[in-house]
Design an enzyme around this catalytic site. Structure first.
Site, mmCIF file in Angstrom:
data_model
loop_
_atom_site.group_PDB
_atom_site.id
_atom_site.type_symbol
_atom_site.label_atom_id
_atom_site.label_comp_id
_atom_site.label_asym_id
_atom_site.label_seq_id
_atom_site.Cartn_x
_atom_site.Cartn_y
_atom_site.Cartn_z
ATOM 1 N N GLU A 235 -7.159 -52.519 -17.573
ATOM 2 C CA GLU A 235 -8.331 -53.339 -17.854
ATOM 3 C C GLU A 235 -8.319 -53.739 -19.323
ATOM 4 O O GLU A 235 -7.772 -53.028 -20.172
ATOM 5 C CB GLU A 235 -9.621 -52.574 -17.534
ATOM 6 C CG GLU A 235 -9.745 -52.128 -16.082
ATOM 7 C CD GLU A 235 -9.942 -53.286 -15.119
ATOM 8 O OE1 GLU A 235 -10.232 -54.402 -15.595
ATOM 9 O OE2 GLU A 235 -9.816 -53.082 -13.899
ATOM 10 N N ASP A 260 -11.187 -61.441 3.611
ATOM 11 C CA ASP A 260 -12.190 -60.772 2.773
ATOM 12 C C ASP A 260 -12.225 -61.404 1.380
ATOM 13 O O ASP A 260 -13.298 -61.493 0.767
ATOM 14 C CB ASP A 260 -11.878 -59.287 2.664
ATOM 15 C CG ASP A 260 -12.942 -58.540 1.869
ATOM 16 O OD1 ASP A 260 -14.110 -58.509 2.309
ATOM 17 O OD2 ASP A 260 -12.616 -57.989 0.790
#
Length: 317
Positions: A235, A260
């Site tokens: 991240e 999805d």
């Protein structure tokens, strides 16, 4: 006589409008009366605090005062401020708010119940404490993720396809059907899956070796009720990359993963601009990045580079 002289000098120091008050305080220190000088200095510091408080109260009063009133002139304010200065000094010299007593006890180091001033700040200790707190938070986060996961904490990433061509061939039919839902180019969707999984070479598998088919890096938030797997991920925070553990959604097939993804984009209000720009891959990618789909500051550029690359441009379904 020396004590009386010192007391006289300290009393002179309590005159807020006497420019020689500081010299009187210095002379008192020179006479060896450190404790009395410390007490007087602490009271003057408290007087400054009280004076600032009175000044703020006066400003609030001035905001409601009549501008044409003779009591609101600059001359009146000048003498009023002088009065407030002396008032603050007199208030603190007769007990005050107790701030001066605390300063004396801390700086004087003559009371075992108070921490010495030299120990109030300890940057070395603070950094150590902060490091311990960070480690404890990280450990707690990993424990929560591991216990919350319906998969296994020992999940890992492994190849799911033999080549880039096999990756595109397997995804294209499902991407084509899903792309119609948002009016996008199927190759634009495949390009994002390629960036998220390294062309299918870094697909999350659970501890038993079952692939999660998570092709778009969608994390398992509190709304996700299906299976999930916890793995290490990179991240970015303020442009700095760091490795963290996170739970990711797990699916039973490629088709379920792509469907999805489309539902995730369409149902999220923050991705509405991306849906509106789905016909333009570059604008679509930029909108995804601006909406916070990924923390990588170069995310949109990476997606566009893969979309325009030879693997997708040469593919003819």
């Amino acid at each position: 006589m020396d004590t009386m002289q010192t007391r006289s000098q300290l009393e002179m120091a309590r005159n807020a409008n006497d420019l020689g008050s500081l010299n009187s305080l210095r002379e008192a220190i020179a006479n060896g009366e450190d404790e009395q000088a410390l007490q007087e200095t602490a009271q003057q510091f408290e007087a400054i605090f009280v004076q600032m408080m009175l000044k703020s109260m006066r400003k609030a009063q001035d905001a409601l005062a009549d501008e044409n009133s003779p009591f609101n002139s600059e001359q009146v304010k000048f003498y009023r401020d002088m009065h407030d200065q002396q008032l603050a000094v007199d208030l603190t010299s007769n007990g005050g708010m107790g701030l001066a007593d605390i300063i004396v006890k801390q700086l004087g180091q003559n009371n075992p119940d108070y921490t010495p001033a030299s120990a109030i700040r300890a940057d070395g200790n603070l950094s150590s404490i902060n490091l311990q707190v960070k480690q404890q938070v990280a450990s707690a986060r990993e424990s929560v993720l591991a216990s919350a996961s319906k998969g296994t904490p020992s999940a890992y990433k492994a190849p799911l396809f033999e080549s880039r061509e096999a990756f595109v061939e397997a995804l294209y039919p499902h991407a084509e059907n899903a792309a119609r839902e948002i009016g996008a180019d199927p190759k634009a969707i495949i390009a994002q899956a390629a960036v998220e999984t390294g062309w299918g070479q870094y697909v999350i598998h659970d501890g038993e070796g079952t692939p999660s088919y998570n092709l778009f890096g969608i994390k398992a938030n509190h709304q996700w009720q299906g299976k999930q797997a916890v793995v290490d991920t990179v991240e970015y925070s303020q442009g700095i990359a760091s490795k963290q553990k996170a739970g990711f959604r797990a699916y039973d097939s490629i088709e379920a993963s792509i469907n999805d993804y489309v539902d995730f984009i369409r149902s999220g209000a923050r991705y509405q601009q991306a849906v509106d720009n789905s016909h333009n891959p570059q604008a679509y990618y930029q909108s995804l990045q601006q909406a916070g789909y990924a923390t990588d500051p170069a995310y949109a550029n990476k997606l566009m580079a893969v979309y325009q690359g030879s693997t997708l441009s040469q593919y003819n379904p």
